[in-house]
Design a protein around this motif. Structure first.
Motif, PDB file in Angstrom:
ATOM      1  N   ASN A  63     107.800 130.198 -12.204  1.00  0.00           N
ATOM      2  CA  ASN A  63     106.999 130.750 -13.291  1.00  0.00           C
ATOM      3  C   ASN A  63     107.372 130.054 -14.585  1.00  0.00           C
ATOM      4  OD1 ASN A  63     105.623 133.083 -11.920  1.00  0.00           O
ATOM      5  ND2 ASN A  63     107.760 133.664 -11.539  1.00  0.00           N
ATOM      6  N   VAL A  64     106.394 129.917 -15.453  1.00  0.00           N
ATOM      7  CA  VAL A  64     106.628 129.352 -16.783  1.00  0.00           C
ATOM      8  C   VAL A  64     106.624 130.507 -17.765  1.00  0.00           C
ATOM      9  CG1 VAL A  64     105.849 127.742 -18.539  1.00  0.00           C
ATOM     10  CG2 VAL A  64     105.497 127.204 -16.104  1.00  0.00           C
ATOM     11  N   THR A  65     107.771 130.738 -18.408  1.00  0.00           N
ATOM     12  CA  THR A  65     107.908 131.896 -19.304  1.00  0.00           C
ATOM     13  C   THR A  65     108.082 131.439 -20.736  1.00  0.00           C
ATOM     14  OG1 THR A  65     110.325 131.979 -19.109  1.00  0.00           O
ATOM     15  CG2 THR A  65     109.054 133.151 -17.432  1.00  0.00           C
ATOM     16  N   GLN A  66     107.643 132.304 -21.642  1.00  0.00           N
ATOM     17  CA  GLN A  66     107.912 132.142 -23.071  1.00  0.00           C
ATOM     18  C   GLN A  66     108.922 133.226 -23.444  1.00  0.00           C
ATOM     19  OE1 GLN A  66     106.648 129.587 -24.875  1.00  0.00           O
ATOM     20  NE2 GLN A  66     105.660 128.905 -22.955  1.00  0.00           N
ATOM     21  N   VAL A  67     110.069 132.792 -23.973  1.00  0.00           N
ATOM     22  CA  VAL A  67     111.181 133.719 -24.201  1.00  0.00           C
ATOM     23  C   VAL A  67     111.578 133.696 -25.665  1.00  0.00           C
ATOM     24  CG1 VAL A  67     113.525 134.375 -23.528  1.00  0.00           C
ATOM     25  CG2 VAL A  67     111.999 133.297 -21.854  1.00  0.00           C
ATOM     26  N   ASP A  68     111.642 134.898 -26.256  1.00  0.00           N
ATOM     27  CA  ASP A  68     112.123 135.051 -27.629  1.00  0.00           C
ATOM     28  C   ASP A  68     113.647 135.125 -27.587  1.00  0.00           C
ATOM     29  OD1 ASP A  68     112.692 135.651 -30.236  1.00  0.00           O
ATOM     30  OD2 ASP A  68     111.609 137.575 -30.268  1.00  0.00           O
ATOM     31  N   VAL A  69     114.331 134.168 -28.242  1.00  0.00           N
ATOM     32  CA  VAL A  69     115.802 134.160 -28.252  1.00  0.00           C
ATOM     33  C   VAL A  69     116.325 134.384 -29.666  1.00  0.00           C
ATOM     34  CG1 VAL A  69     116.050 132.731 -26.195  1.00  0.00           C
ATOM     35  CG2 VAL A  69     115.809 131.645 -28.446  1.00  0.00           C
ATOM     36  N   GLY A  70     115.491 134.980 -30.543  1.00  0.00           N
ATOM     37  CA  GLY A  70     115.921 135.285 -31.904  1.00  0.00           C
ATOM     38  C   GLY A  70     115.766 134.140 -32.867  1.00  0.00           C
ATOM     39  N   GLU A  71     115.025 133.095 -32.474  1.00  0.00           N
ATOM     40  CA  GLU A  71     114.796 131.951 -33.362  1.00  0.00           C
ATOM     41  C   GLU A  71     113.365 132.000 -33.889  1.00  0.00           C
ATOM     42  OE1 GLU A  71     115.820 128.553 -31.016  1.00  0.00           O
ATOM     43  OE2 GLU A  71     117.983 128.987 -31.053  1.00  0.00           O
ATOM     44  N   ASP A 141     116.690 148.283 -25.289  1.00  0.00           N
ATOM     45  CA  ASP A 141     117.105 148.301 -26.699  1.00  0.00           C
ATOM     46  C   ASP A 141     118.089 147.194 -27.039  1.00  0.00           C
ATOM     47  OD1 ASP A 141     119.246 149.230 -25.284  1.00  0.00           O
ATOM     48  OD2 ASP A 141     119.557 151.055 -26.466  1.00  0.00           O
ATOM     49  N   ALA A 142     118.325 146.277 -26.117  1.00  0.00           N
ATOM     50  CA  ALA A 142     119.244 145.169 -26.390  1.00  0.00           C
ATOM     51  C   ALA A 142     118.677 144.307 -27.510  1.00  0.00           C
ATOM     52  CB  ALA A 142     119.457 144.337 -25.133  1.00  0.00           C
ATOM     53  N   PRO A 143     119.477 144.005 -28.552  1.00  0.00           N
ATOM     54  CA  PRO A 143     118.968 143.224 -29.699  1.00  0.00           C
ATOM     55  C   PRO A 143     118.737 141.764 -29.340  1.00  0.00           C
ATOM     56  CG  PRO A 143     121.301 143.734 -29.988  1.00  0.00           C
ATOM     57  CD  PRO A 143     120.861 144.463 -28.764  1.00  0.00           C
ATOM     58  N   VAL A 144     117.507 141.298 -29.551  1.00  0.00           N
ATOM     59  CA  VAL A 144     117.125 139.928 -29.193  1.00  0.00           C
ATOM     60  C   VAL A 144     117.945 138.939 -30.011  1.00  0.00           C
ATOM     61  CG1 VAL A 144     115.250 138.249 -29.184  1.00  0.00           C
ATOM     62  CG2 VAL A 144     114.804 140.620 -28.542  1.00  0.00           C
ATOM     63  N   GLY A 145     118.461 137.907 -29.328  1.00  0.00           N
ATOM     64  CA  GLY A 145     119.222 136.857 -29.997  1.00  0.00           C
ATOM     65  C   GLY A 145     120.705 137.135 -30.108  1.00  0.00           C
ATOM     66  N   MET A 146     121.154 138.354 -29.761  1.00  0.00           N
ATOM     67  CA  MET A 146     122.578 138.682 -29.866  1.00  0.00           C
ATOM     68  C   MET A 146     123.361 138.019 -28.734  1.00  0.00           C
ATOM     69  SD  MET A 146     124.370 142.450 -30.042  1.00  0.00           S
ATOM     70  CE  MET A 146     126.138 142.617 -30.340  1.00  0.00           C
ATOM     71  N   ASP A 147     124.525 137.513 -29.062  1.00  0.00           N
ATOM     72  CA  ASP A 147     125.375 136.887 -28.053  1.00  0.00           C
ATOM     73  C   ASP A 147     125.688 137.900 -26.952  1.00  0.00           C
ATOM     74  OD1 ASP A 147     128.066 136.121 -26.785  1.00  0.00           O
ATOM     75  OD2 ASP A 147     127.568 134.321 -27.918  1.00  0.00           O
ATOM     76  N   VAL A 148     125.456 137.496 -25.714  1.00  0.00           N
ATOM     77  CA  VAL A 148     125.645 138.403 -24.585  1.00  0.00           C
ATOM     78  C   VAL A 148     127.096 138.834 -24.452  1.00  0.00           C
ATOM     79  CG1 VAL A 148     125.619 138.510 -22.056  1.00  0.00           C
ATOM     80  CG2 VAL A 148     123.624 137.663 -23.295  1.00  0.00           C
ATOM     81  N   ARG A 149     128.026 137.947 -24.758  1.00  0.00           N
ATOM     82  CA  ARG A 149     129.439 138.313 -24.660  1.00  0.00           C
ATOM     83  C   ARG A 149     129.762 139.477 -25.596  1.00  0.00           C
ATOM     84  NH1 ARG A 149     132.354 134.842 -21.509  1.00  0.00           N
ATOM     85  NH2 ARG A 149     134.161 136.146 -21.973  1.00  0.00           N
ATOM     86  N   ALA A 150     129.178 139.448 -26.784  1.00  0.00           N
ATOM     87  CA  ALA A 150     129.427 140.535 -27.734  1.00  0.00           C
ATOM     88  C   ALA A 150     128.667 141.784 -27.314  1.00  0.00           C
ATOM     89  CB  ALA A 150     129.018 140.097 -29.135  1.00  0.00           C
ATOM     90  N   TYR A 151     127.396 141.610 -26.875  1.00  0.00           N
ATOM     91  CA  TYR A 151     126.584 142.767 -26.522  1.00  0.00           C
ATOM     92  C   TYR A 151     127.176 143.527 -25.337  1.00  0.00           C
ATOM     93  CZ  TYR A 151     122.719 145.608 -24.856  1.00  0.00           C
ATOM     94  OH  TYR A 151     121.957 146.674 -24.421  1.00  0.00           O
ATOM     95  N   LEU A 152     127.613 142.791 -24.316  1.00  0.00           N
ATOM     96  CA  LEU A 152     128.170 143.432 -23.118  1.00  0.00           C
ATOM     97  C   LEU A 152     129.686 143.616 -23.191  1.00  0.00           C
ATOM     98  CD1 LEU A 152     126.139 141.614 -20.299  1.00  0.00           C
ATOM     99  CD2 LEU A 152     125.764 143.891 -21.261  1.00  0.00           C
TER     100      LEU A 152
END
Length: 796
Positions: A63-71, A141-152
């Motif tokens: 699949n070809v996805t468009q992903v928002d990574v906070g940029e 509710d995970a904040p888009v663009g947040m570093d996963v290491r910090a979020y988890l």
């Protein structure tokens, strides 16, 4: 016990890294077995929001996805995960990211379509396998663009502490935090606020305590009107997983969370499944319970249980029953939080083949003041997640049966004499205050009151140990030991056990040390007529009987070696055997024994010798070595015997002055398979007290006069033990007969089938003069007469 380092740091956060924290815990007596990161090493992975999905034009599975990574602009990523959908949140490794295994994410083209990143599954970022075939799904509710290491919260370690049985107070994050606070300069802060959760509505579930000595405190509370669809918060699931527990359901997770956080075991019942009052009583013999793990057990009368009018619904302090367990359809919950006496729980889980976190804590001791705090904490967590109405707390407390705090006198001079260092009074007082003790000054030192969670405090040396470990064993100075030395008198006639062991080692034996506990069936097989002691709480089912002989353990070691291609085995062991004796305070008579076994080739293989297997006489030679070291050999008699463990035709009792001191012979053929050995095994066992005395050396002048020898051949009955003939010869009193040695035994031509010929050499010598032929002949005639009279021996 496993715990999350970050969870501990919520309580107290010293300025140490993980290695320094682990070392400090180990030096304080809480040995750290290991510290593992909760996730693999990776960088530049953020929370991504999948905006849209289109099928890859040239690949059905992509699949070809468009992903928002906070940029500013979304990125295009080609993804083959089955569970990718528009609108989901997932872990996104951006271009330049480095995943575990040094896997670098670069711009790429997949089947001609550009891909600027990678959507990741759990294992791809070093997390435990979540069982999902596809992407690791993040909450909405995970904040888009947040570093996963910090979020988890992945910059965390799981630390595994190997606690000794006396430190039951540290089977919780709270307990560990108390110790870290005491050994560091960090602050101690409880990460939540204590709230009184008791409601005004009376609890409809009544409780009856029939055994207040075993259950001096029982608290219960009812919760109704809650959200039955509420799920466990992600932060709680995370802490449970990092502590070695998996998430099951909200109620179970909360009770497990409180268990890990505060150290108080709890249980929850479905109130609609309860019949009548809850009763804390001893089980009736033969009552049955199906536990939460669906195992049906039959109870004995020594087991404390939780019951209602229908019967037993839980094993107190161990595990709940299946019939009253909380399910997804439960609408009324009764939370139980109790204090059970240690002796009421000790060994009961193992008795039924169970082992639970709850039983492990109650067996070692739980703070009797903790149930109120733990119940409020559980209710607080439950209502914050699922809501509901909390009833008043049903509380039954027997103050007379609750453990009393230990009050111990600590002398100032004892600290210096035991630790070898002078510690300021202010430092001593601060150590105990940090550990939660109450301390008051006295003329000679202090009166120290242990906190309710320290069951291991009883004597002054316990307090000295606390000072030493908090002060730091590595901070104690090296002080030469100064002590008066008084040498005890050591009788010259006392034999050294180590010398006896060395004697067998020099003959090719190896020492083994086996358990004093053996399997009951093997004990009965080896020594069916000896009464033995059964353990009330055996380590395992095959270690439930106290040994009455060293043979089972030695034979187990023989089998262990034979199973590893060791054909020549020679082993010995020294240790106690235990004969049941109800009149003894310990219930058994304990006797030190020396035993051994040989099997296989008599000699180590060599090019210049023929191989033969060890036999009865090889073992007899080894036994005689022990006896000769103790100067007992001339008194010892080997007599045929009947022993259930030994071959009836190749066994002998070892006696001194008519008293049996041991036994030796071949393992009975019927026991070879039972004991798991192979081949012909020869064994011996001798009482140690018969070997521990030796003759004191004395000097005698060597005779200057010639020695004479006479060889005599006697014809005796085939069944006559040769020792009887020798005894008859040496019974002749003479100051010139120096020794009697056997040099030949003959059977054959010229000798009746029922007889044998035994040839001996007499060594004759006088200390002060040359012997006359008449003296020698007179002695020989006396010997012939004595042999004839004693054993009917005829000169051949």
């Amino acid at each position: 016990m496993k715990f999350s380092e970050n969870w501990l740091r919520e309580w107290t956060n010293p300025q140490w890294d993980t290695n320094e924290l682990s070392e400090a815990l180990s030096l304080a007596g809480l040995e750290v077995d290991g510290a593992e990161p909760v996730a693999g090493a990776f960088t530049n992975v953020v929370v991504g929001h999948v905006l849209s999905i289109e099928k890859h034009p040239d690949a059905d599975k992509l699949n070809v996805t468009q992903v928002d990574v906070g940029e500013d602009e979304p990125v295009q990523i080609v993804c083959g995960a089955k569970n990718v959908v528009a609108g989901m949140k997932a872990c996104c490794a951006k271009v330049g990211a480095v995943l575990p295994g040094d896997f670098k994410i670069k711009k790429a083209k997949l089947r001609g379509v550009p891909s600027h990143g990678m959507l990741c599954g759990a294992t791809e970022i070093g997390l435990p396998d979540d069982g999902v075939d596809g992407l690791f799904v993040l909450p909405d509710d995970a904040p888009v663009g947040m570093d996963v290491r910090a979020y988890l919260d992945l910059n965390d370690f799981t630390i595994d502490v190997d606690l000794t049985p006396n430190r039951a107070d540290c089977f919780s994050v709270l307990g560990l935090a108390r110790d870290v606070f005491a050994i560091s300069d960090a602050d101690f802060t409880q990460p939540f606020e204590d709230k009184e959760m008791s409601g005004t509505t009376a609890c409809s579930q009544k409780v009856v305590i029939a055994e207040p000595q075993s259950c001096p405190k029982y608290l219960g509370c009812m919760v109704t009107g809650f959200d039955t669809q509420a799920s466990t918060p992600a932060w709680m699931v995370q802490k449970l997983q990092r502590s070695g527990l998996r998430s099951l359901s909200l109620v179970v997770d909360i009770t497990n969370y409180v268990l890990l956080e505060l150290g108080q075991p709890m249980h929850a019942f479905d109130m609609d499944c309860l019949n009548g009052d809850i009763q804390v009583r001893m089980a009736n013999s033969g009552e049955k319970l199906t536990t939460l793990d669906e195992k049906e057990i039959t109870l004995s009368e020594n087991t404390l249980v939780i019951a209602d009018d229908s019967g037993v619904i839980a094993l107190a302090g161990i595990m709940g029953g299946l019939s009253t367990s909380v399910t997804d359809s439960t609408t009324k919950i009764f939370f139980e939080c109790a204090h059970f006496a240690r002796l009421a729980i000790t060994g009961k889980a193992r008795q039924y083949g169970l082992h639970t976190d709850s039983s492990m804590r109650f067996e070692r001791g739980v703070d009797p003041k903790l149930p109120e705090r733990a119940l409020n904490r559980a209710l607080q967590l439950f209502t914050e997640v699922a809501g509901g109405e909390v009833s008043a707390v049903e509380s039954i407390v027997s103050d007379a049966d609750l453990p009393k705090a230990a009050v111990i006198d600590l002398r100032r001079q004892t600290i210096a004499s035991r630790l070898g260092v002078e510690i300021a009074d202010e430092k001593v007082e601060q150590i105990f205050k940090d550990l939660g003790f109450s301390i008051a000054a006295t003329d000679s030192g202090w009166s120290v009151t242990a906190p309710s969670f320290r069951f291991d405090m009883a004597i002054e040396m316990d307090l000295i140990e606390e000072i030493g470990r908090v002060f730091g064993y590595n901070n104690l100075p090296e002080t030469p030991v100064m002590a008066p030395m008084t040498l005890n008198e050591l009788p010259e006639s006392e034999q050294s056990l180590n010398a006896l062991k060395t004697g067998l080692v020099q003959r090719g034996y190896n020492e083994v040390v086996t358990y004093s506990f053996v399997a009951e069936d093997k004990q009965q097989a080896i020594a069916p007529n000896l009464p033995y002691v059964l353990l009330k709480n055996p380590i395992s089912d095959d270690m439930k009987a106290m040994r009455t002989t060293l043979f089972p353990g030695i034979l187990q070691s023989v089998a262990y070696n034979q199973n590893r291609q060791q054909s020549r085995v020679r082993l010995f062991e020294t240790g106690l055997v235990f004969y049941k004796n109800d009149s003894d305070p310990t219930g058994a008579t304990q006797i030190p024994m020396f035993g051994g076994a040989i099997v296989g080739p008599a000699l180590a293989s060599g090019w210049d010798m023929d191989s033969r297997n060890a036999d009865f006489y090889d073992l007899k030679g080894d036994v005689e070595t022990l006896l000769s070291m103790s100067h007992q050999l001339d008194k010892v008699r080997f007599e045929p015997c009947q022993n259930s463990a030994l071959h009836p035709g190749q066994s002998a009792s070892i006696t001194v002055d008519g008293k049996e001191i041991g036994v030796m012979g071949q393992l009975h053929p019927q026991l070879v398979k039972t004991m798991g050995v192979s081949g012909t095994v020869f064994m011996f066992q001798i009482r140690q007290d018969a070997l521990m005395t030796m003759a004191v050396p004395s000097a005698n002048a060597i005779s200057k006069f010639p020695e004479m020898q006479r060889d005599l051949a006697f014809v005796v009955e085939e069944s006559l033990p040769v020792q009887n003939l020798i005894d008859a010869v040496v019974s002749v009193k003479s100051d010139i007969l120096q020794s009697v040695d056997i040099f030949d035994i003959y059977r054959g031509q010229g000798i009746e089938d029922t007889q044998k010929s035994v040839a001996i050499t007499l060594r004759i010598q006088h200390q002060d003069r040359t012997l006359q032929d008449e003296e020698v002949e007179s002695l020989v005639l006396e010997i012939l007469a004595a042999a004839k009279q004693a054993v009917n021996a005829e000169l051949r």
